[in-house]
Design an enzyme around this catalytic site. Structure first.
Site, PDB file in Angstrom:
ATOM      1  N   ASP A   1      -9.450  -5.581  -4.528  1.00 20.02           N
ATOM      2  CA  ASP A   1      -8.554  -4.617  -3.877  1.00 20.02           C
ATOM      3  C   ASP A   1      -9.000  -3.183  -4.135  1.00 20.02           C
ATOM      4  OD1 ASP A   1      -6.191  -3.354  -2.853  1.00 20.02           O
ATOM      5  OD2 ASP A   1      -5.005  -5.066  -3.504  1.00 20.02           O
TER       6      ASP A   1
ATOM      7  N   SER B   1       0.838  -1.194   0.000  1.00 21.37           N
ATOM      8  CA  SER B   1       0.000   0.000   0.000  1.00 21.37           C
ATOM      9  C   SER B   1       0.884   1.259   0.000  1.00 21.37           C
ATOM     10  CB  SER B   1      -0.968  -0.055   1.187  1.00 21.37           C
ATOM     11  OG  SER B   1      -2.002   0.892   1.068  1.00 21.37           O
TER      12      SER B   1
ATOM     13  N   HIS C   1      -7.522  -5.848  -0.319  1.00 18.59           N
ATOM     14  CA  HIS C   1      -6.278  -5.108  -0.106  1.00 18.59           C
ATOM     15  C   HIS C   1      -5.261  -5.887   0.731  1.00 18.59           C
ATOM     16  CE1 HIS C   1      -4.146  -1.358  -0.498  1.00 18.59           C
ATOM     17  NE2 HIS C   1      -4.086  -1.133   0.800  1.00 18.59           N
TER      18      HIS C   1
END
Length: 312
Positions: free
Chosen positions: A265, A120, A292
């Site tokens: 995601d 991320s 995610h």
């Protein structure tokens, strides 16, 4: 499994005392013959390393795993007085912190190879760190893994907006209502955001998985960085990263790179595509049945793909 923890002094211009970067090493010895450490860069900004601990699965005598909490996170130095200070909380600050940590651990020389994994925001940081000009680029990086990340905030928002339009109309109305008034702490808004999170952060049930809860807990304990750099929720970008992009620099990344994301995601393919288009040696795996947190939703497969990549 062996484990070592410690802190590293990190000098920041304008601060009287050095910051402390906390780190944890799991598995083999850092500088053992044949050892190639894997450095884990957590997301957020502000989530700290705890939610990525499943990556300890990848440790072995020749691959110690290095976790660390970026400053303002977890067990490292916190600066709540810097809330809202976009001139302090910059990508360069965290790039320099990573360089400082590697220097302290003796992992910056060309003859001490390393791998780097970023999830991320950590993937954004890893890309920015790896894509610097040749005089600053890491000489000892062997493999780069960018997981559920984004090359451009604009492109990330394209994907998020598409997902948002698939939410129930009543949920969309609540989000629109409170974002218009900027009443982000309203329980109705928080509940609507959670609907999105359950669809696009993690599909593991019961919700939330321990790793998801660990990340959310750290956001709640100290929201300084997240709110300054990103915003009040994943659905509303108002912080210093609002115009961020690494796209013009991606051609500088020359090491083999693995891209990972989940089918559900929040980091949709549109946000990852420039990595695939512009990095020379690249492989992309999208996990079905995952959002995610692919390392939670499809843990075994996630680790298997990384293991194969690092061994190649």
């Amino acid at each position: 499994m062996t484990e070592e923890t410690g802190t590293v002094d990190f000098e920041i211009p304008g601060l009287y005392d050095p910051a402390k970067t906390w780190f944890r090493v799991v598995g083999g010895r850092l500088k053992a013959p044949g050892s190639i450490p894997l450095i884990i860069l957590h997301g957020g900004p502000g989530a700290c390393h705890d939610y990525l601990l499943p990556h300890s699965d990848l440790s072995n005598p020749n691959r110690p795993i290095i976790f660390y909490d970026q400053i303002g996170n977890g067990r490292s130095s916190h600066y709540p007085d810097k809330a809202g200070d976009e001139s302090f909380w910059t990508v360069d600050l965290f790039v320099n912190e990573l360089d400082n940590l590697l220097s302290h651990l003796g992992l910056q020389d060309q003859d001490t190879p390393i791998h780097v994994y970023g999830h991320s925001w950590g993937g954004m940081l890893a890309a920015a760190w790896a894509a610097r000009s040749s005089d600053k680029a890491p000489k000892n990086l062997r493999r780069l893994i960018i997981s559920s990340s984004l090359a451009s905030m604009d492109l990330f928002q394209v994907g998020v907006k598409t997902l948002r339009k698939k939410l129930p109309p009543a949920v969309q109305e609540v989000l629109d209502k409170y974002e218009k008034t900027k009443d982000f702490d309203n329980p109705e808004y928080q509940a609507a955001v959670e609907v999105f999170y359950k669809r696009h952060l993690s599909l593991m049930r019961p919700w939330p998985a321990p790793e998801v809860q660990a990340a959310l807990d750290w956001f709640a304990k100290d929201p300084t960085i997240y709110e300054t750099m990103y915003g009040p929720s994943e659905l509303y970008v108002s912080g210093s990263l609002r115009n961020w992009t690494v796209v013009p620099d991606l051609h500088r990344i020359r090491v083999p790179t693995l891209l990972l994301n989940g089918r559900e995601d929040e980091a949709q393919d549109v946000a990852m595509q420039p990595f695939f288009n512009l990095i020379n040696k690249v492989k992309w795996v999208t996990f079905e049945g995952a959002a995610h947190f692919t390392h939670v939703d499809q843990r075994e497969r996630h680790m298997e793909v990384i293991e194969q990549f690092l061994a190649s």
